[in-house]
Write an enzyme that holds these catalytic residues in place. Structure first.
Site, PDB file in Angstrom:
ATOM      1  CD  GLU A   1      -1.088   0.629   3.661  1.00  0.00           C
ATOM      2  OE1 GLU A   1      -1.642   1.738   3.495  1.00  0.00           O
ATOM      3  OE2 GLU A   1      -1.200  -0.040   4.712  1.00  0.00           O
TER       4      GLU A   1
ATOM      5  CE  LYS B   1       0.266   1.601  14.550  1.00  0.00           C
ATOM      6  NZ  LYS B   1       0.264   2.071  13.183  1.00  0.00           N
TER       7      LYS B   1
HETATM    8  N1  PSU Z   1      -2.645   1.379  10.504  1.00  0.00           N
HETATM    9  C1  PSU Z   1      -1.314   1.514  10.614  1.00  0.00           C
HETATM   10  N2  PSU Z   1      -0.634   2.211   9.687  1.00  0.00           N
HETATM   11  C2  PSU Z   1      -1.257   2.780   8.612  1.00  0.00           C
HETATM   12  C3  PSU Z   1      -2.668   2.605   8.490  1.00  0.00           C
HETATM   13  C4  PSU Z   1      -3.319   1.905   9.452  1.00  0.00           C
HETATM   14  O1  PSU Z   1      -0.746   1.009  11.558  1.00  0.00           O
HETATM   15  O2  PSU Z   1      -0.598   3.428   7.790  1.00  0.00           O
HETATM   16  C5  PSU Z   1      -3.369   3.152   7.270  1.00  0.00           C
HETATM   17  C6  PSU Z   1      -3.651   2.014   6.270  1.00  0.00           C
HETATM   18  O3  PSU Z   1      -3.531   2.525   4.958  1.00  0.00           O
HETATM   19  C7  PSU Z   1      -5.106   1.659   6.549  1.00  0.00           C
HETATM   20  C8  PSU Z   1      -5.662   3.017   6.870  1.00  0.00           C
HETATM   21  O4  PSU Z   1      -5.764   1.045   5.464  1.00  0.00           O
HETATM   22  O5  PSU Z   1      -4.656   3.662   7.636  1.00  0.00           O
HETATM   23  C9  PSU Z   1      -6.967   2.935   7.636  1.00  0.00           C
HETATM   24  O6  PSU Z   1      -7.528   4.218   7.709  1.00  0.00           O
HETATM   25  P1  PSU Z   1      -9.020   4.370   8.287  1.00  0.00           P
HETATM   26  O7  PSU Z   1      -8.906   4.016   9.737  1.00  0.00           O
HETATM   27  O8  PSU Z   1      -9.337   5.822   8.053  1.00  0.00           O
HETATM   28  O9  PSU Z   1      -9.892   3.449   7.493  1.00  0.00           O
END
Ligand code: PSU
Ligand code: MN
Length: 301
Positions: A24, A158
């Site tokens: 990603e 996390k």
């Molecule tokens: N968790 C991490 N590092 C990240 C992300 C999540 O530890 O960089 C990023 C990933 O791209 C994940 C996104 O798909 O955040 C999720 O965002 P949201 O919670 O807005 O869906």
């Protein structure tokens, strides 16, 4: 016509039938600061090559859906400020209007599937945020895992998230959650957690077989592989708990909402740990990249 744009290395790998691992780009633009973001991206790509597969970092650049980035493109993306963070809801609009954006787990899964890539490595997935019972903030990543057939290797969710609710939602959605080599789910910065894993597998070939069986049975969706952080890179949950609490508290008082929540929390945790969270993050992403490459190498086409 979808403007898919293959990097030369990925085009050659497809031609030769070599194993490919998707990566990603939101982790580069919104998950880590420059220049560590591009340095990490390069290390991760190298780990995949060293394990015998070819890396394909996914991003939307000037309206093209890139499957693999050249070194220059990677550097440009890593330095660009205010890049859009794309998920299922806004990816098509960005491509159609000639925009540039980084792909989250959900958007990367969509792109990988379009490109015929079965395996994807990242750090952490999005999940159910604490307080979701009032905010309704549940990452689109969870629904994507339920509908797009890509095996995602992550280090678990996390502790900024509500882990119990995250795994409850995955169960409801019918997503296989597989711990690699242990009985308990890992929790990103910690190799283990109090949560038992719904499934456990000990070899890349079992993981590939399970993914292929799902497809053969006509079951939509992918699999979430939770791979524990290497022991020497762990940060204890006790050390992080007050820091996470402070970051969450700041997010609330500052009214951070929607897409901004995850990047805000990651950024504050980086600052509050004096960068230690980033060192651990880099170690676990590299570890996930190696496992993803091993899975991709035994995935029979
Ligand atoms: N968790 C991490 N590092 C990240 C992300 C999540 O530890 O960089 C990023 C990933 O791209 C994940 C996104 O798909 O955040 C999720 O965002 P949201 O919670 O807005 O869906
Ligand atoms: Mn969200």
């Amino acid at each position: 016509m979808i403007p898919l744009h293959y990097a030369p290395e990925v085009a050659a790998a497809k031609e030769a039938g070599k194993a490919i691992v998707a990566l990603e780009s939101t982790i580069i633009t919104h998950g880590m600061p420059y220049p560590q973001n591009v340095e990490t991206a390069r290390l991760v790509e190298g780990d995949i090559r060293d394990t015998g597969a070819v890396p394909a970092t996914i991003a939307v650049m000037d309206g093209k859906l890139h499957i693999g980035l050249t070194d220059d493109e990677l550097d440009t993306l890593a330095q660009t400020k205010n890049v859009a963070k794309l998920s299922r809801a806004d990816m098509a609009a960005c491509i159609a209007t000639g925009g540039t954006g980084a792909t989250t787990v959900a958007a990367t899964m969509i792109a990988a599937n379009l490109a015929g890539i079965h395996v994807f490595a990242t750090g952490g997935i999005g999940g159910v945020h604490k307080g979701a019972e009032t905010s309704f903030d549940i990452s689109a990543d969870l629904h994507e895992l339920a509908q797009t057939p890509v095996t995602v290797v992550a280090a678990g969710a996390k502790a900024i998230l509500d882990l119990d609710k995250t795994y409850e939602v995955l169960e409801t959605l019918g997503v296989p959650v597989i711990a690699y080599g242990q009985d308990m789910l890992p929790a990103f910065w910690s190799a283990t957690s109090p949560l038992p894993a719904p499934l456990r597998m000990d070899t890349p070939s079992d993981i590939a077989s399970a993914g292929q069986m799902r497809a053969a049975m006509g079951l939509p969706g992918g699999q979430l592989i939770t791979n524990p952080i290497p022991a020497d890179a762990e940060i204890s949950a006790e050390t992080l708990a007050p820091i996470i609490a402070q970051a969450l508290n700041e997010a609330e008082t500052q009214g951070i909402a929607a897409k901004a929540v995850t990047p805000f929390l990651l950024g504050r945790i980086f600052e509050l740990t004096d960068g230690a969270s980033l060192v651990a993050n880099i170690a676990l992403v590299r570890n996930n990249a190696r496992l993803a490459a091993q899975i991709a190498c035994v995935w029979t086409p």
